[in-house]
Design an enzyme around this catalytic site. Structure first.
Site, PDB file in Angstrom:
ATOM      1  N   HIS A  63       0.850  -1.190   0.000  1.00  0.00           N
ATOM      2  CA  HIS A  63       0.000   0.000   0.000  1.00  0.00           C
ATOM      3  C   HIS A  63       0.883   1.236   0.000  1.00  0.00           C
ATOM      4  O   HIS A  63       2.004   1.210   0.521  1.00  0.00           O
ATOM      5  CB  HIS A  63      -0.923  -0.001   1.230  1.00  0.00           C
ATOM      6  CG  HIS A  63      -2.020   1.017   1.166  1.00  0.00           C
ATOM      7  ND1 HIS A  63      -1.846   2.308   1.628  1.00  0.00           N
ATOM      8  CD2 HIS A  63      -3.281   0.942   0.671  1.00  0.00           C
ATOM      9  CE1 HIS A  63      -2.969   2.979   1.433  1.00  0.00           C
ATOM     10  NE2 HIS A  63      -3.847   2.189   0.852  1.00  0.00           N
ATOM     11  N   ASP A  84      -8.047  -4.756  -0.489  1.00  0.00           N
ATOM     12  CA  ASP A  84      -8.474  -5.501  -1.672  1.00  0.00           C
ATOM     13  C   ASP A  84      -8.137  -6.980  -1.565  1.00  0.00           C
ATOM     14  O   ASP A  84      -8.745  -7.807  -2.253  1.00  0.00           O
ATOM     15  CB  ASP A  84      -7.815  -4.920  -2.924  1.00  0.00           C
ATOM     16  CG  ASP A  84      -8.264  -3.497  -3.199  1.00  0.00           C
ATOM     17  OD1 ASP A  84      -9.484  -3.256  -3.142  1.00  0.00           O
ATOM     18  OD2 ASP A  84      -7.407  -2.633  -3.450  1.00  0.00           O
TER      19      ASP A  84
END
Length: 455
Positions: A333, A392
């Site tokens: 991320h 996700d």
């Protein structure tokens, strides 16, 4: 026959044009990596380029110590409240939380019980789509992709609004409440219509019920028999809560704020955010995770053998399998380092349902992929990188546990994030003051015009 020749000729012409384009529009590696260019709006140290201020949300994934990034457990704040605290309260009190989060993000404070009940009533009263909207905008010209239908429908709502261009707080708040209420209905109806026209499924349009939460109504609207369990609705509600807001720097929210800075209407700004979220590098990422996960399931014989899983992950990282990108989707991320708080929440909440649905082995396989990827990444690239699973990684698997079709993964993200988009739009319009105008380094040389006959 002549039509075929014409088509072949046009195809060849377009191919030649594209070849020509590549010759005249290439950028050198030196130009693209120039240190003064903030590609991705990231600084050299990995931090984001500061473009504004916000009181809506905040994302914390590291500390800066003597100019260096120090990893930390991730934290996500909605209007100053940590997401974990909000979720823990909803779980402890056994209630749905998304409507309260919507109130918090839009108005800046937690509602009293009286205000909460008034707000949920207001949301339900605005779920009804404008007259003939379902027939004209959803049933007609069905779309293969629900996100495109959602974006088109948002723009069409402009035509149904008696006062669409007024950017006063009162008018934008009215529009925001209507959008939060209508997004689940548009997404659900667009899905049902898509299934009817492209997959020969039955056409059913269930109206939302006033006594149900947004998560309950969404499950009711997309299922032919309107049935769902309380556990399913609670988990979907947590997904909506976790996706409602993620600071001003994520691409779709920044797109919304950038477009809003021009002074345009709410519907144009939100449609821009929908278009951004559709991208596979943003809201569409959970679909890529699941596609890659299916490949792992098919190629790893013993899901509980950590070394066998790690060996296949290394093949992914070398670009030998999957889509040959060398990426393990769902890992890493831009901000979070040790953990993504949304992932921690959803993974914890999903375990009970996974056991009920007989999918605990799949959940544990995904956890193994999460566990082995950092070490495999270091082995393949020679670079040590602190990375965690982002939201996700697990959201798609959770939606699958809920029997939610892949077509609705990204639209559900939009159903949640519309709250954050609207909150940021109002903040931008009321406090921003200036249009966004970044710069691009020109790589042009002066050319003299050449007349037609001399080219």
């Amino acid at each position: 026959m002549s039509e075929n020749r014409s088509s072949a000729s046009m195809t060849e012409f377009l191919h030649n044009l594209c070849t020509d384009y590549k010759i005249h529009n290439s950028l050198t590696e030196e130009a693209r990596t120039n240190s003064s260019i903030k590609r991705g709006l990231r600084n050299d140290d990995g931090t984001g380029v500061m473009v504004g201020c916000t009181k809506v949300g905040n994302v914390l994934g590291y500390r800066l110590v003597d100019g260096e990034r120090e990893p930390m457990e991730g934290k996500l704040f909605y209007r100053g409240y940590e997401l974990r605290d909000l979720v823990d309260a909803y779980i402890r009190e056994e209630r749905f939380g998304f409507s309260e989060v919507a109130y918090l993000l839009l108005f800046g404070r937690l509602p009293t019980r009286e205000h909460y009940e008034m707000f949920t009533t207001l949301l339900h009263d605005n779920t009804a789509l404008p007259e003939n909207f379902t027939e004209d905008m959803i049933l007609k010209n069905p779309s293969h992709d629900i996100m495109n239908k959602l974006g088109r429908s948002v723009l069409a709502l402009y035509s149904c609004d008696p006062n669409p261009d007024d950017t006063s707080l009162e008018n934008m708040m009215r529009q925001s409440i209507e959008l939060v209420a209508r997004f689940p209905v548009i997404a659900a109806y667009a899905y049902v219509v898509k299934r009817h026209y492209f997959e020969n499924d039955s056409l059913y349009l269930h109206r939302p019920m006033p006594m149900l939460s947004i998560a309950e109504n969404f499950l009711r609207m997309i299922r032919p028999d309107k049935s769902f369990t309380h556990e399913e609705a609670r988990l979907l509600d947590l997904c909506l809560v976790c996706h409602a807001e993620h600071g001003g720097g994520n691409n779709s929210t920044f797109s919304c704020r950038s477009v809003s800075s021009t002074g345009t209407d709410t519907y144009s700004a939100i449609a821009a955010a929908v278009g951004s979220l559709k991208g596979p590098k943003h809201g569409g990422a959970n679909q890529r995770v699941l596609r890659q996960f299916e490949e792992v399931k098919q190629n790893v014989r013993d899901w509980k053998d950590e070394e066998e899983v790690a060996a296949f992950v290394r093949r992914i990282l070398r670009g030998e399998v999957s889509d040959h990108s060398g990426l393990v989707y769902g890992m890493g991320h831009a901000v979070y380092t040790l953990s993504d708080p949304r992932t921690v929440i959803l993974k914890r909440s999903a375990r009970v349902l996974a056991e009920q649905k007989g999918m605990i082995d799949e959940l544990e396989l995904m956890e193994t992929i999460e566990r082995v990827t950092p070490q495999a990444f270091e082995e393949i690239t020679g670079k040590e990188k602190v990375m965690c699973a982002n939201v996700d990684m697990y959201s798609g698997l959770i939606y699958r546990m809920l029997d939610i079709p892949t077509d609705l993964f990204t639209p559900l993200f939009a159903v949640a994030r519309i709250t954050g988009w609207c909150a940021h739009r109002m903040e931008e319009v009321l406090t921003g003051g200036r249009i966004y105008r970044p710069a691009y380094k020109p790589l042009l040389r002066y050319k003299e015009y050449v007349p037609f006959d001399e080219r």
